[in-house]
Design an enzyme around this catalytic site. Structure first.
Site, mmCIF file in Angstrom:
data_model
loop_
_atom_site.group_PDB
_atom_site.id
_atom_site.type_symbol
_atom_site.label_atom_id
_atom_site.label_comp_id
_atom_site.label_asym_id
_atom_site.label_seq_id
_atom_site.Cartn_x
_atom_site.Cartn_y
_atom_site.Cartn_z
ATOM 1 N N GLN A 117 8.559 85.163 20.638
ATOM 2 C CA GLN A 117 7.769 85.378 19.651
ATOM 3 C C GLN A 117 8.231 86.364 18.813
ATOM 4 O O GLN A 117 8.245 87.403 19.417
ATOM 5 C CB GLN A 117 6.264 85.411 19.990
ATOM 6 N N ASP A 134 14.260 77.551 19.960
ATOM 7 C CA ASP A 134 13.947 77.975 18.882
ATOM 8 C C ASP A 134 15.079 78.453 17.558
ATOM 9 O O ASP A 134 14.932 78.848 16.520
ATOM 10 C CB ASP A 134 13.180 79.480 19.034
ATOM 11 N N LYS A 148 1.499 77.002 20.034
ATOM 12 C CA LYS A 148 2.553 76.522 20.358
ATOM 13 C C LYS A 148 2.342 75.967 21.863
ATOM 14 O O LYS A 148 2.700 74.676 22.313
ATOM 15 C CB LYS A 148 3.865 77.510 20.341
#
Lengths: 282, 282
Positions: free
Chosen positions: B99, B122, B55
């Site tokens: 994450q 996200d 990412k």
């Protein structure tokens, strides 16, 4: 031809309110403070006035204090948000009910989001929708929550069954589907853009009709033996289900009135007492 | 026997990243500040380390700064929440990626909720789930958002069509269904407790497989002409769909890899630039 058994929301709601009243009395005795629901009403729409009065009356019979906050029809979103923030911060208020729909000049979502999640006993905030959807602890939207209680009362386990929710409103259809999904039903959402509603409904072991279109679901759409929950209401005590034909095919069915309707206020009262218990630490 | 057309996520993602890079460069030129994504990683799980590195690399190629925040494996929920609140308040950070999954000692939900919704690029917060569900402006979960872009790219309008989502995770299945519902599909959620998965999938004009069970959906379960989106991934580049048999029945199908996968990071980058644009007022 056999007839479906009726799911008696009036009786179940009465029992829930009785239990809630006992808990409210216990909280009041132990803490010196009665559970308190703030009811916020913008304007004087006759139906809304009546709903709020009903809810406040029911609070009274359950030993829940209600603090009524009537606001003029020309209240701005900003003013309403301010009022809701104050109530959210007020330790004397345990639950907040914002009567809706409101006038088109109000940003309803902004208003809902001004309600603290721990006081959202009507289950209208983003946080409540998400906790319902993820099967996490939190308050439920009152009508969908009441529907789940009715299913439990009549021994209907949604797990592994096909559930079809007709309607996708933020406080009824969508959360009803999410609560059924959290209980392991295979859930289908139908709505005004569904191309073959009858075919979809015929797949359902459990039908939840929640659109407010009189007699949209007919008996021929009901799978024999299905459980039919009619959460619709149109003037003249007409639901979303054509009761007379559906009652001949379903195994269980909610009448209108006396089915889902009474469960909504019962859930509101129960959640208000839940909120008070948590906030008062009992 | 005809074969389905492939939905090329690699090509579409590349185009989105190119457009995003142009917008990032424009923002940087106009404001003197590059869009910045904070990447928060707890512990050193090899797969998570790899994902975060990917990412961050992709951010670099798109002209997005990434600020990496590695935390030790024994970080507590409280510490993690503190870090996420600081990043949420930091005007130099426009988007936050936490994450996950994280260790079982972390309250993942508490961590997600510490991310400010306006930086939730996200799409993991309650607020993002609710805005997705209600069709309101906000960030989407990246994989479901990527799926919708793929459908648009290939001219698939979900309105009025039967969509079946297999899987109900908080960041994939549930939001994918809600996004399809917001686009007027008739949506069915299937999952591990669904009693006849094949029958349910056979109803679908659009199938989204999102459970991570290798080749769970076989060609015989696919309605001829259906659109098949495989968002599953198991080791060895195996999806949730048995590609070889499904490709013979579907009209459109995503390959694994190269279908949904690349869309996830593309959506993350795009939303980071959206967030930066809004926060920097350009």
């Amino acid at each position: 031809m056999t007839q479906a058994r009726l799911m008696d929301g009036t009786a179940l709601a009465r029992r829930i309110v009785e239990e809630t009243a006992k808990r409210a009395a216990d909280i009041t005795e132990r803490t010196g403070t009665a559970p308190c629901l703030a009811t916020v009403l913008v304007g004087e729409d006759p139906a809304s006035v009546t709903y709020v009065r009903m809810k406040r009356n029911r609070c009274r019979t359950a030993g829940i204090t209600s603090r009524h906050v009537p606001l003029p029809a020309d209240t701005t979103t900003e003013q309403l948000v301010g009022t809701l923030r104050e109530l959210s911060a007020d330790p004397g208020v345990h639950g907040i009910l914002l009567q809706h729909p409101m006038g088109p000049h109000i940003d309803e979502r902004a208003a809902f989001e001004a309600i603290a999640p721990e006081k959202d006993v009507d289950g209208v905030t983003f946080a409540s929708f998400a906790t319902m959807s993820f099967g996490l602890p939190g308050f439920v939207s009152c009508t969908p929550g009441g529907i789940m209680r009715l299913l439990d009362e009549y021994g209907v386990d949604p797990a592994g069954r096909r559930a079809v929710v007709v309607g996708r409103s933020a406080i009824l259809g969508k959360p009803a589907g999410m609560l059924l999904l959290a209980r392991d039903a295979t859930v289908t959402y139908c709505h005004s853009r569904t191309t073959d509603l009858s075919a979809a409904v015929r797949e359902a072991d459990i039908v939840v009709a929640a659109v407010g279109r009189p007699r949209l679901i007919r008996g021929q759409d009901v799978k024999p033996g299905a459980v039919v929950i009619d959460a619709g209401y149109s003037p003249g005590n007409v639901g979303d289900v054509d009761f007379d034909s559906a009652v001949k095919r379903a195994s269980l069915i909610t009448p209108v009135p006396g089915g889902v309707g009474p469960m909504t206020i019962a859930t509101l009262l129960e959640q208000t007492v839940d909120a008070a218990a948590r906030q008062l630490g009992v």
